[in-house]
Design a protein around this motif. Structure first.
Motif: not given
Length: 502
Positions: A414-430
């Motif tokens: 399971l990978v979580v994504y950012d709807p703005q960039t449609r790329s990986m969500l940038q959080t404290g977890q790389p």
């Protein structure tokens, strides 16, 4: 007789009693245009069917905006490959034998459309105009690999789903203008319709580690023009690199695609789709220099097109896209189950909305993603809403249940994504993800099921099963099955809906 003819002509000069005003006879109302017509773009005015000056201006503005919007929606695939080419060139991928290698997996610093944290990417970019026919030597044991042309059309698979079936082999990629004799032995041969081709290759984790795949790519992969002797692969390490590979969503989108139109063979695209380009002033061999009026309309068209693509991606209206019916939030990136987006194998034409949806949020076009290939390739399910069809909110906590005996020969993630960039969500977890091969410490239920938690903070005693989200931001998720097994295809196994916890 002369008298009869004269009488007949006299009768024809007089209108019928029910004649339409201005005509000798009754004219079907469906042919007539009223003097005023109320429409979504305002009131349109006519003198006997002739549009007045204000109406002419209004409808031409509308037509040019429609054409500009159509260009955006149709050319997202092409713009995406061009953005990949530019982004990779910016980090040094400027020769056939140079690859972007994610030695420690792709992290959220790289802006890639729905990239994964699960496989060891080795990514190349072929330029057949510069290099001519090019050989790609794939090592034995390679995972799914694909070659896509400059319009993101499928050219050939490599590795496990390709003709080498994971045993390795030599692929000869021919440019569109190749006129020589194709070799009959020793190569898997493919001709691309375009000069630029994107080459994403994937290696599998072993015991949750990248070492074996990195060694395989570093020692076994070779890419070189036929005109040159085989040379050592040059590595650009991708993990930790911060760079962008996604197309623009503003006016500069047109500049991106114009560069491709000027570079690639003119017949790489059909006449009708090139006609939309010409309608906004873009044509091979001519400068693209829209005037101020057209720039204003195209800027509006991009905004409309971008909003449309986002509606298609995050609020799909298709009834065939849902894995478990429209009451569920899990949907397929390949609506219709055809990598060409053909409806009923072409009888219903091409589902352009489905194509736009896919390429707005994803990359890599291959039959291996959609065909029923038990134990081979990969399958994907996405969700942008919870069980009540509400957008997923980064300030709230959610959970999803992955039942035991997940139908994946290799692993699931399971990978979580950012709807703005449609790329990986940038959080404290790389790495905003969980993976059954890499994260073997995840807590399991007595039946082998795994509950994954999403939220800005880890629920108590659940950190090994937690993916962090960001307050004030939305998110969406992709479930991947590598080596999907029969229970996935017959739907006897399925994930739960994403449930709001608080």
């Amino acid at each position: 007789s002369f008298l009869a003819a004269t009488v007949a002509m006299s009768k024809r000069k007089h209108p019928d009693s029910d004649a339409t005003p201005g005509f000798n006879h009754k004219i079907p109302a469906c042919l007539m245009t009223p003097d005023e017509v109320n429409t979504s773009i305002g009131t349109l005015k006519f003198f006997d069917g002739m549009p007045d000056e204000a109406t002419v201006e209004k409808v031409y503005d509308n037509l040019d905006t429609i054409r500009g919007t159509e260009v955006f929606l149709d050319f997202v695939p092409l713009a995406s490959v061009e953005a990949l080419r530019r982004g990779m060139q910016d980090v040094g991928i400027d020769k056939a034998n140079k690859i972007l290698l994610y030695t420690d997996l792709m992290d959220s610093g790289s802006i890639f459309l729905t990239g994964n944290t699960d496989t060891v990417y080795a990514i190349g970019m072929l330029d057949l105009k510069r290099d001519g026919p090019t050989i790609v030597e794939i090592p034995a044991g390679a995972g799914p690999g694909t070659l896509n042309d400059a319009y993101f059309r499928f050219v050939i698979d490599m590795g496990a789903p390709g003709p080498d079936r994971g045993k390795g082999g030599k692929y000869l990629i021919l440019p569109p203008d190749f006129e020589g004799t194709e070799p009959s032995d020793g190569y898997f041969v493919a001709r691309s319709p375009t000069y630029v081709n994107w080459l994403p290759l994937r290696g599998m984790l072993k015991d949750g580690k990248t070492d074996a795949a990195v060694k395989m790519w570093t020692e076994g992969l070779k890419i070189y023009p036929v005109s040159q002797t085989p040379c050592q692969i040059e590595i650009v390490k991708g993990t930790g690199l911060i760079f962008n590979t996604i197309h623009a969503n503003d006016y500069s989108f047109y500049d991106e695609i114009n560069e491709v139109i000027q570079r690639e063979p003119i017949d790489a695209l059909p006449e009708e789709i090139r006609g939309n380009l010409a309608a906004i002033g873009m044509q091979q061999g001519k400068p693209f220099k829209p005037d101020d009026r057209m720039k204003r309309l195209l800027t509006d068209a991009i905004a409309i097109g971008n909003a449309t693509a986002r509606a298609l991606a995050f609020r799909p209206r298709s009834e065939s896209i849902w894995y478990y019916g429209k009451e569920s939030s899990w949907f397929s990136a390949f609506d219709g189950g055809d990598y060409r987006w053909l409806v009923d194998n072409g009888k219903g034409g091409r589902n352009k909305d489905a194509r736009t949806l896919f390429f707005y949020i994803a990359t890599v076009n291959t039959p291996a993603m959609v065909l029923k290939m038990v134990g081979v390739g990969s399958q994907y399910a996405l969700a942008a809403t919870d069980s009540q069809k509400r957008y997923l909110d980064g300030s709230k906590t959610y959970k999803v249940l992955i039942p035991g005996n997940a139908p994946a020969k290799d692993f699931w993630s399971l990978v979580v994504y950012d709807p703005q960039t449609r790329s990986m969500l940038q959080t404290g977890q790389p790495y905003p993800s969980k993976n059954s091969e890499r994260n073997k410490d995840m807590a399991k239920g007595s039946d082998g099921s795994i509950t994954i938690w999403f939220g800005p903070a880890s629920p108590k005693s659940c950190e090994t099963n937690w993916i962090q989200t960001v307050p004030g931001k939305a998110w969406f998720v992709c479930l991947r099955l590598y080596g999907p097994l029969q229970p996935w295809f017959d739907k006897t196994w399925r994930p739960s809906e994403i449930e709001l916890v608080d």
